[in-house]
Design a protein around this motif. Structure first.
Motif: not given
Length: 334
Positions: A151-157, A217-221, A286-289
């Protein structure tokens, strides 16, 4: 004047015309899934083709959006109880009934949903998926590799540690724990409300499901790692299938199997990839790959999940070897 008699069957309706050899059967196809999502639209295409090839001997009566059974966890039970005759089933909701389907949730295994769907059908065709003896199986297929979506933007995995994350079954729960999260079991239809109310902070789900169930629409990370796919099958109860007219059975057999499995997997992958692109292009997400090299490293880290599956599953070594053989076949283009 022709005499029409309607004869009740277990689960399906069958109509005969006097003086005619032909008969028409009705199969009730039900699901909790909404009627307008892409996967259901593909099921509809399949059903229309089966009806056409049956020469009018088979008609599907459709009940989407939980009209017959609301709970995703009760769809198979409803088939067995005669409430509906056919349904797309997600075995992870009732994992004890389908113990071998947990192989699909193994992390860092499949490259995409078409590959996984190819393997799924091959495993079924080889008799290596338990729990399907009471149904005619039209297809075994998967969605795309699941990611973890927050739901929130995370700074890291690593920031997901301690967060509550929805899981659909024991395999997904173990994955979430390995990443430091707290698994919370619930069905796909409960995710949006649970995210909105703060019951959970994230979900493990295939990208393809994010739009269909109003999660996007409910998620950011998004942690876009190959955390495993979810296996599905479309089943028709055998007591219904066995009494279908011969032309209806022929039409089902003609349009079912490996080609249908691959097509559904491919379409799920395409839909998931579209959402991945949207997420990467959205500055508010934010997308972590992982790179290919990082995937290889992580695959070794998560290989104990594979070892555990082999040890806990009946004939696990045999089934895992077959799975690897089918993956190699697919990648060689056999």
């Amino acid at each position: 004047m022709a005499f029409i008699a309607c004869v009740g069957m277990i689960g399906a309706g069958l109509t005969f015309s006097a003086g005619e050899v032909s008969a028409q059967a009705f199969i009730r196809m039900g699901s909790h899934a909404p009627a307008n999502i892409r996967s259901v639209l593909e099921y509809k295409k399949w059903m229309r083709q089966v009806e056409k090839d049956s020469g009018g001997t088979l008609v599907f009566k459709e009940f989407w959006g939980g009209q017959l059974i609301r709970s995703p966890r009760k769809q198979f039970e409803g088939m067995m109880n005669g409430i509906q005759d056919a349904s797309p089933i997600l075995p992870s909701y009732t994992a004890k009934l389908f113990p071998d389907f947990s192989l699909f949730a193994l992390p860092f295994l499949f490259r995409d949903a078409e590959e996984a769907s190819y393997v799924g059908w091959k495993m079924y065709d080889a008799g290596l998926l338990r729990g399907l003896d009471k149904v005619y199986v039209a297809t075994v297929y998967t969605n795309d590799n699941g990611g973890m979506h927050f739901r929130e933007k995370l700074a890291s995995v690593e920031a997901m540690r301690g967060l509550k994350v929805r899981a659909a079954g024991p395999g997904e729960s173990a994955m979430i724990k390995a990443m430091g999260g707290i698994p919370v079991g619930m069905s796909i239809t409960q995710i949006a409300q649970s995210l909105s109310s703060g019951v959970i902070q994230g979900t493990l789900a295939g990208w393809q499901a994010l739009d269909a169930f109003k999660i996007m629409p409910l998620v950011r990370t998004h942690i876009d790692y190959p955390f495993g796919v979810r296996g599905f099958f479309i089943g028709i109860t055998k007591k219904v299938y066995d009494v279908l007219p011969a032309k209806a059975k022929q039409a089902l057999n003609k349009n079912s199997g490996l080609s249908l499995s691959r097509r559904l997997g491919r379409l799920n992958q395409e839909e998931g990839d579209q959402l991945r692109r949207r997420a990467r292009e959205d500055p508010n997400r934010v997308v972590f790959t992982l790179t290919d090299e990082q995937i290889a490293v992580q695959a070794k880290k998560f290989h104990p999940f594979h070892d555990e599956w082999i040890a806990k599953t009946k004939d696990g070594a045999k089934k895992y070897q077959a799975l690897r053989r089918f993956i190699a076949e697919y990648r060689k283009g056999i």
